[in-house]
Design an enzyme around this catalytic site. Structure first.
Site, PDB file in Angstrom:
ATOM      1  N   LYS A 155       0.869  -1.192   0.000  1.00 21.55           N
ATOM      2  CA  LYS A 155       0.000   0.000   0.000  1.00 21.55           C
ATOM      3  C   LYS A 155       0.895   1.228   0.000  1.00 21.55           C
ATOM      4  O   LYS A 155       2.048   1.165   0.456  1.00 21.55           O
ATOM      5  CB  LYS A 155      -0.869   0.028   1.264  1.00 21.55           C
ATOM      6  CG  LYS A 155      -2.085   0.924   1.144  1.00 21.55           C
ATOM      7  CD  LYS A 155      -3.229   0.193   0.465  1.00 21.55           C
ATOM      8  CE  LYS A 155      -4.397   1.081   0.161  1.00 21.55           C
ATOM      9  NZ  LYS A 155      -5.532   0.295  -0.342  1.00 21.55           N
ATOM     10  N   ASP A 175      -6.964   4.290  -4.623  1.00 20.01           N
ATOM     11  CA  ASP A 175      -7.659   4.148  -3.340  1.00 20.01           C
ATOM     12  C   ASP A 175      -8.291   5.529  -3.105  1.00 20.01           C
ATOM     13  O   ASP A 175      -8.510   6.278  -4.075  1.00 20.01           O
ATOM     14  CB  ASP A 175      -6.680   3.745  -2.221  1.00 20.01           C
ATOM     15  CG  ASP A 175      -7.397   3.292  -0.940  1.00 20.01           C
ATOM     16  OD1 ASP A 175      -7.865   2.150  -0.895  1.00 20.01           O
ATOM     17  OD2 ASP A 175      -7.511   4.092   0.008  1.00 20.01           O
TER      18      ASP A 175
END
Ligand code: NDP
Ligand code: 2IT
Length: 445
Positions: free
Chosen positions: A124, A164
Site C-alpha cells: 500500500k 484508493d
C-alpha cells in the site's frame, strides 16, 4: 500464541500506530486456534515475519502550486509481503495519511489478495497530499513528482500500485504517464488504467459490484435477497458509486450516501441519474454531498451526521476506516438491520463487530467483501501480460466467480457449530493459511 504478549511488544516498537495495531490484533485473534494447531508455523516464527512489512519506503514530494509556491508532501510505499506474488495494493492521497494507516492497509491487503485466488502479494502507499480544491495542473504536477521517486521501487513483476481514496482514473493517468516516460516502456505497472491504454473494463465498478455480489451470497445463506430491501451506503466515492449501481440493479432501494459534511437521505431511492450525479459530485473536488439535496426534491441533508441512524435492512459502509462505531452498530441493530457488508477497509470498529456477531447479523469484513477491486486489478494484470482485452461480460463473470469463491472460503473456515458464519474468522484464516504455507515453502528469507 500469546496474542496480548505479541501485541504488547508490537506496541512498544510502534507506539501510537493505532490503526495498524488494531488490524494486526484482529487477525491474530482470529487465527490463534489454527496457528496453535500448526506448530511448524511457530518454529518458523511466521508471526514475527508476517506482521512487519518487508520494507517501508518514505520520500518527500516537492511540487509547485499554481501561485508558484513550493510545497512539500510526504510519500510512502509499504511493501508488506510478496510470498504469493508481486506487491499489490492501492495509493491513497488524503490529508489523514500516515504510516499507521498505510501499514494497516498494507497488512489487510496481504490476506485480501490471498483470498482473491490470484497471485498477488500485499502493499500500500500514498501521500498526505489533499486533492481537495487543487487544480488539474496541480494534481498533475504532484503526481509527476510522486512518481519521480516511486518508479525506482515498482515494476510489473515487483510492485503494482493502483487507486484508493483520492486516487482515481485521473491520478492513475498522470502517474502512469510519468512512469512510462521514466522507464521508457509501456508495461502494466499500475492498474485502474484508462480503458484506451491497458485498463480493464469493469475495474471502476469492481469494488462496489464485488461488495454487493458478496452481500448477495451472504443473504442467500438465509434465503434472502436484495429485492425490496432498504440499503444505507456511506461515502460518495468510487466504491459507494459501484455499490449503489449494483444494489439498485438487484432490486435494492439505496436510501443514503454520505460525505465528510453529513449524509443524504433519499426515501425514493438513489438510482438512475441520481447515481450518475454522484460522479459529478465527486469530480467537483468540493468534498461535500449537500448539493444532492438541492438537486433532487424529496431528499434531505443531515449535516454532521452519519447514515447509520436511518432504518435499513442492509448497510454498506464504503467511505473510510472506523466510520461505524459501537453506538452506530447498536442503532442499526435496533432498527432491524440484517446485513452489514464492508466496501471500505476496516470501516467498523472492533466494538461494532462484536455487537454484529452477538446479535447474529450477517457481517462481512472488507478484506473479503471489498476484494473485488484488487481482484479486477489482478485481471487487468493478466490481460496486460497476455496483450489482449476481455469484454465487460467476461470480466464481470470472473469477478462474480471470485467473490463467490471468497464467500466459500469464509464458510469453510468461519462456520460455527450452531451454523452461524463468522466471516471475520473465515476470511482471516483462509488468507493467513495461504500466505503462511507459501512462506513455509520458501524457507527463511
Ligand atoms: P474515494 O476517494 O473515491 O471516496 C472516498 C470516500 O470516503 C469519499 O466520500 C471521502 O470523502 C470519504 N472519506 C475519505 N476519508 C475520510 C475521512 N477521514 N473521514 C470521512 N470521510 C472520508 O475512495 P474509494 O471509494 O476508492 O475508497 C473508499 C473506501 O474503499 C476506502 O476505505 C478504500 O480503502 C476502500 N477500497 C477502495 C478500493 C478501490 O478500488 N478504490 C478497493 C477496496 C477498498 P472525502 O475524500 O471528501 O473526505
Ligand atoms: O484496498 C484495496 O483493495 C484497493 N484500494 C485496491 C487495490 C488494487 O491494487 O486494486
Amino acid at each position: 500464541m500469546n496474542v496480548d504478549k505479541i501485541m504488547n511488544n508490537l506496541e512498544k516498537k510502534h507506539p501510537g500506530e493505532v490503526e495498524y495495531l488494531q488490524a494486526v490484533r484482529e487477525v491474530l485473534e482470529s487465527i490463534e486456534e489454527v496457528y496453535n494447531e500448526n506448530p511448524q508455523f511457530e518454529s518458523a516464527n511466521i508471526i514475527d515475519r508476517i506482521i512487519e512489512p518487508d520494507r517501508v519506503i518514505t520520500f518527500k514530494v516537492p511540487w509547485v502550486d499554481d501561485e508558484g509556491n513550493v510545497r512539500v508532501n510526504l510519500g510512502y510505499r509499504i511493501q508488506f509481503n510478496n510470498a504469493i506474488g508481486p506487491y499489490k495494493g492501492g495509493l491513497r492521497f488524503h490529508p489523514s495519511v500516515n504510516l499507521s494507516i498505510l501499514k494497516f492497509l498494507g497488512f489487510e491487503q496481504i490476506f485480501k489478495n490471498a483470498l482473491t485466488t490470484l497471485p498477488m502479494g500485499g502493499g500500500k502507499g500514498g501521500s498526505d497530499f489533499d486533492p481537495k480544491g487543487k487544480s488539474n495542473a496541480e494534481v498533475m504536477r504532484f503526481c509527476q513528482s510522486f512518481m519521480l521517486e516511486l518508479w525506482k521501487y515498482i515494476g510489473p513483476e515487483t510492485d503494482v500500485p493502483a487507486g484508493d481514496i483520492g486516487v482515481g482514473g485521473r491520478e492513475i493517468g498522470f502517474l502512469y504517464g510519468m512512469y512510462k516516460r521514466l522507464a521508457g516502456d509501456h508495461t502494466g505497472v499500475l492498474t485502474g488504467k484508462g480503458s484506451n491504454w491497458g485498463g480493464s473494463l469493469i475495474r471502476p465498478e469492481a469494488t462496489g459490484f464485488g461488495c454487493v455480489y458478496f452481500a448477495k451470497e451472504m443473504l442467500a445463506t438465509r434465503g434472502l435477497s436484495f429485492e425490496g430491501k432498504r440499503v444505507a451506503i456511506s461515502g460518495f466515492g468510487n466504491v459507494a458509486w459501484g455499490a449503489a449501481l449494483k444494489a439498485t440493479e438487484l432490486g435494492g432501494i439505496v436510501v443514503t450516501i454520505s460525505g465528510p459534511d453529513g449524509y443524504i437521505y433519499d426515501p425514493d431511492g438513489i438510482s438512475g441519474k441520481k447515481i450518475e450525479y454522484m460522479l459529478e459530485l465527486r469530480a467537483s473536488n468540493e468534498d461535500i454531498v449537500k448539493p444532492y439535496s438541492y438537486a433532487f426534491e424529496g431528499s434531505e441533508f443531515h449535516g454532521g451526521k452519519r447514515p447509520w441512524e436511518v432504518k435499513v435492512d442492509i448497510a454498506l459502509p464504503c467511505a473510510t476506516q472506523n466510520e461505524l462505531n459501537g453506538d452506530d452498530a447498536a442503532t442499526l441493530i435496533k432498527n432491524g438491520c440484517i446485513c452489514v457488508c464492508e466496501g471500505a477497509n476496516m470501516p467498523s470498529t472492533p466494538e461494532a463487530i462484536e455487537l454484529f456477531h452477538k446479535h447474529g447479523l450477517l457481517f462481512a469484513p472488507g478484506k473479503a467483501s471489498n476484494a473485488g477491486g484488487v481482484a479486477t486489478s489482478g485481471l487487468e494484470m493478466t490481460q496486460n501480460s497476455m496483450k489482449l482485452r476481455w469484454n465487460r461480460q467476461e470480466v464481470d463473470d470472473r469477478l462474480h466467480e471470485i467473490m463467490c469463491n471468497i464467500h466459500c472460503q469464509c464458510l469453510k473456515y468461519g462456520k460455527r457449530e450452531d451454523g452461524y458464519v463468522d466471516y471475520v474468522k473465515g476470511a482471516n484464516i483462509a488468507g493467513f493459511l495461504k500466505v503462511a504455507n507459501s512462506m513455509m515453502d520458501m524457507g527463511v528469507i
